[in-house]
Design an enzyme around this catalytic site. Structure first.
Site, PDB file in Angstrom:
ATOM      1  N   GLN A  56      36.341  40.007  52.427  1.00  0.00           N
ATOM      2  CA  GLN A  56      35.745  40.819  51.173  1.00  0.00           C
ATOM      3  C   GLN A  56      34.514  40.128  50.724  1.00  0.00           C
ATOM      4  O   GLN A  56      33.540  41.469  49.633  1.00  0.00           O
ATOM      5  CB  GLN A  56      36.849  41.563  50.151  1.00  0.00           C
ATOM      6  N   ARG A 114      54.706  48.107  47.963  1.00  0.00           N
ATOM      7  CA  ARG A 114      54.483  49.757  48.047  1.00  0.00           C
ATOM      8  C   ARG A 114      54.327  48.989  50.019  1.00  0.00           C
ATOM      9  O   ARG A 114      54.176  50.211  50.596  1.00  0.00           O
ATOM     10  CB  ARG A 114      52.549  50.255  48.063  1.00  0.00           C
ATOM     11  N   GLU A 173      49.099  45.926  39.868  1.00  0.00           N
ATOM     12  CA  GLU A 173      47.474  46.071  39.708  1.00  0.00           C
ATOM     13  C   GLU A 173      47.309  47.309  38.916  1.00  0.00           C
ATOM     14  O   GLU A 173      46.467  47.679  38.345  1.00  0.00           O
ATOM     15  CB  GLU A 173      46.466  46.039  40.689  1.00  0.00           C
ATOM     16  N   HIS A 202      47.492  39.894  40.274  1.00  0.00           N
ATOM     17  CA  HIS A 202      47.780  41.044  39.421  1.00  0.00           C
ATOM     18  C   HIS A 202      48.091  41.653  38.674  1.00  0.00           C
ATOM     19  O   HIS A 202      49.118  43.254  38.519  1.00  0.00           O
ATOM     20  CB  HIS A 202      46.529  41.984  39.852  1.00  0.00           C
ATOM     21  N   ASP A 204      39.215  36.476  44.406  1.00  0.00           N
ATOM     22  CA  ASP A 204      39.878  37.882  44.846  1.00  0.00           C
ATOM     23  C   ASP A 204      38.990  38.683  45.221  1.00  0.00           C
ATOM     24  O   ASP A 204      38.596  38.299  47.194  1.00  0.00           O
ATOM     25  CB  ASP A 204      40.437  38.961  43.422  1.00  0.00           C
TER      26      ASP A 204
END
Ligand code: ZN
Length: 471
Positions: A65, A216, A245, A279, A330
């Site tokens: 990321q 999830r 989160e 989170h 993160d």
């Protein structure tokens, strides 16, 4: 052969100490920490040029990321009022779908060099891009993990590798989306991957754990089976999970189970000190209490949580419950341990309309906010990483950071004020002089040895990724 460094001021787990001689063995483990009083440092011993701090573990990273950090700071057409975590995630998926292992290694190598220059000596890598762009496994099924192991080796940063289990697109076992095809693994395939990676990590001095992505993305049966499989490989291995989160995630979890995510997890999984709840932003007072007492680490990522508009964690409630915590970068919108600590404290100040919140949340806290934050984040970060990096004490790794006492923000101050200035008055340039991991200097004069070479490879990889068409 014993190696050593002398520091006029060192931040030990108990607080600041004067005239400290730190010694370590060939394996990079600290063998002695001694205050030698006014006796001059022994001849030939390296002298720290400023305060010596424990190295900071970075407990949450998605290395790739870094490649698109800064590229989602605009309001897209049609998503005006809705611009949120979920629109950011769409861009992240597009980027993740193009990435190859060589690009992953280039991005991670530069990122880890940046982390070292910014005072992080270890990183927990939450690795979820497993497969080729078409969703099929690579010929070497561990190719992406190997790229991250290589980046850690190249730069010398300590690594906790956390392959991510990802199976569904939402609560109630919703099938994965097309954009998630590179992340998906059966539980069996995950356990095979862990088996493959375990000896590789041991040989490199890295730690292997497991990251069920979130409630999830992992159904209850898969969570149970994966944890049992992990225990069979290493029953002390770290376990990290994204939890609570986003408020939508909390609402969806309640709709599915009647419980909030943290409460569900505490009731259905053996949450203890091996766990890192990343989170854990949206918890009820009861969840703060129960999770804080569980021994799990709260994985706080203040700059990413701010960037994504997640919400604020209630630090006071967590610590009132005895909760352990650490910091992570993160999404790498920011790669700077000092800035994470600053934003953590500032968020709480804005929330409570008080100053110096961190020391006020524990009776035995150090009165200096920067000292209290640094020691707390090192303890929790070390616990989450499952590595011996709990600070400057015998038996721990010789991981430390030396500040430049001549930096304009620091010069002429007492050591605790130098650390405060480093965190709260940085003048936007780093005051870090050198960074040592396992007793080896990886950053000197503020620069990692691979700085220029790794930066060039990162820029090239990012350009390639941005130029390549959507797969
Ligand atoms: Zn994350």
């Amino acid at each position: 052969m014993t190696q050593s460094i002398f520091a006029a001021d060192a931040l030990l787990p108990t607080g600041w100490a004067r005239n400290v001689l730190i010694e370590w063995d060939n394996a990079g483990h600290i063998t002695g920490v001694r205050a030698i009083g006014d006796v001059p440092a022994p001849a030939g011993v390296t002298r720290a040029i400023g305060p010596l701090l424990p190295g900071m573990p970075n407990l949450h990273s998605h290395a790739f990321q870094r490649g698109f950090a800064g590229l989602t700071e605009f309001r897209g057409p049609g998503n005006g009022a809705q611009d949120s975590f979920w629109s950011w995630r769409e861009l992240m998926y597009r980027f993740a779908l193009r990435l190859d292992p060589a690009q992953m290694e280039a991005i991670a190598t530069w990122l880890y060099a940046e982390m070292l220059e910014a005072g992080y000596t270890g990183v927990c890598e939450f690795q979820y891009v497993h497969h080729a762009p078409d969703g099929m496994p690579y010929a070497d099924d561990a190719a992406m993990s190997h790229a991250l192991l290589a980046a850690a080796r190249n730069t010398g940063i300590g690594l906790t590798l956390l392959p991510v289990l990802y199976q569904t697109s939402g609560f109630g076992a919703l099938p994965p989306t097309e954009g998630q095809r590179r992340f998906i693994r059966s539980t069996e395939s995950m356990l095979r991957l862990l088996d493959t990676l375990h000896p590789v990590c041991v040989a490199q001095g890295a730690r292997l754990g497991l990251a069920p992505h979130s409630l999830r993305a992992v159904p209850p049966d898969a969570l149970r089976e994966a944890l049992a499989g992990l225990d069979a490989i290493d029953n002390t291995a770290p376990i990290h999970i994204h939890i609570a989160e986003q408020t939508r995630e909390v609402d969806d979890c309640i709709a599915w189970s009647g419980q909030r995510p943290v409460a569900w997890l505490l009731d259905h999984a053996p949450v203890n000190a091996r766990w890192c709840l990343v989170h854990a932003t949206h918890m009820s007072p009861g969840e703060y209490l129960r999770a804080g007492k569980s021994g799990a680490v709260a994985g706080l990522c203040p700059t990413t949580e701010a960037n994504l508009g997640d919400g604020l964690f209630d630090f006071s409630a967590w610590r009132a419950a005895g909760g352990v915590w650490g910091i992570g970068s993160d999404s790498h919108a920011t790669v700077n341990a000092a800035e994470e600590l600053m934003l953590l404290e500032y968020g709480q100040r804005l929330l409570t309309r008080r100053r110096n919140v961190a020391p006020a949340t524990r009776d035995d806290a150090h009165p200096q906010t920067a000292t209290e934050l640094t020691l707390g984040a090192v303890q929790g970060g070390a616990q989450a990483s499952g590595r011996e990096t709990r600070g400057i004490a015998p038996g721990q790794q010789a991981d430390f950071v030396v500040l430049d006492a001549n930096h304009c923000a620091l010069a002429g101050l007492e050591a605790p004020d130098m650390l405060s200035a480093h965190i709260f008055a940085s003048h936007r340039t780093s005051a870090i002089d050198s960074v040592w991991v396992n007793g080896r200097p990886r950053v000197q004069g503020g620069r990692h040895a691979l700085h220029n070479e790794a930066k060039a490879a990162f820029v090239a990889a990012r350009s390639q990724l941005l130029a390549s068409p959507n797969p």
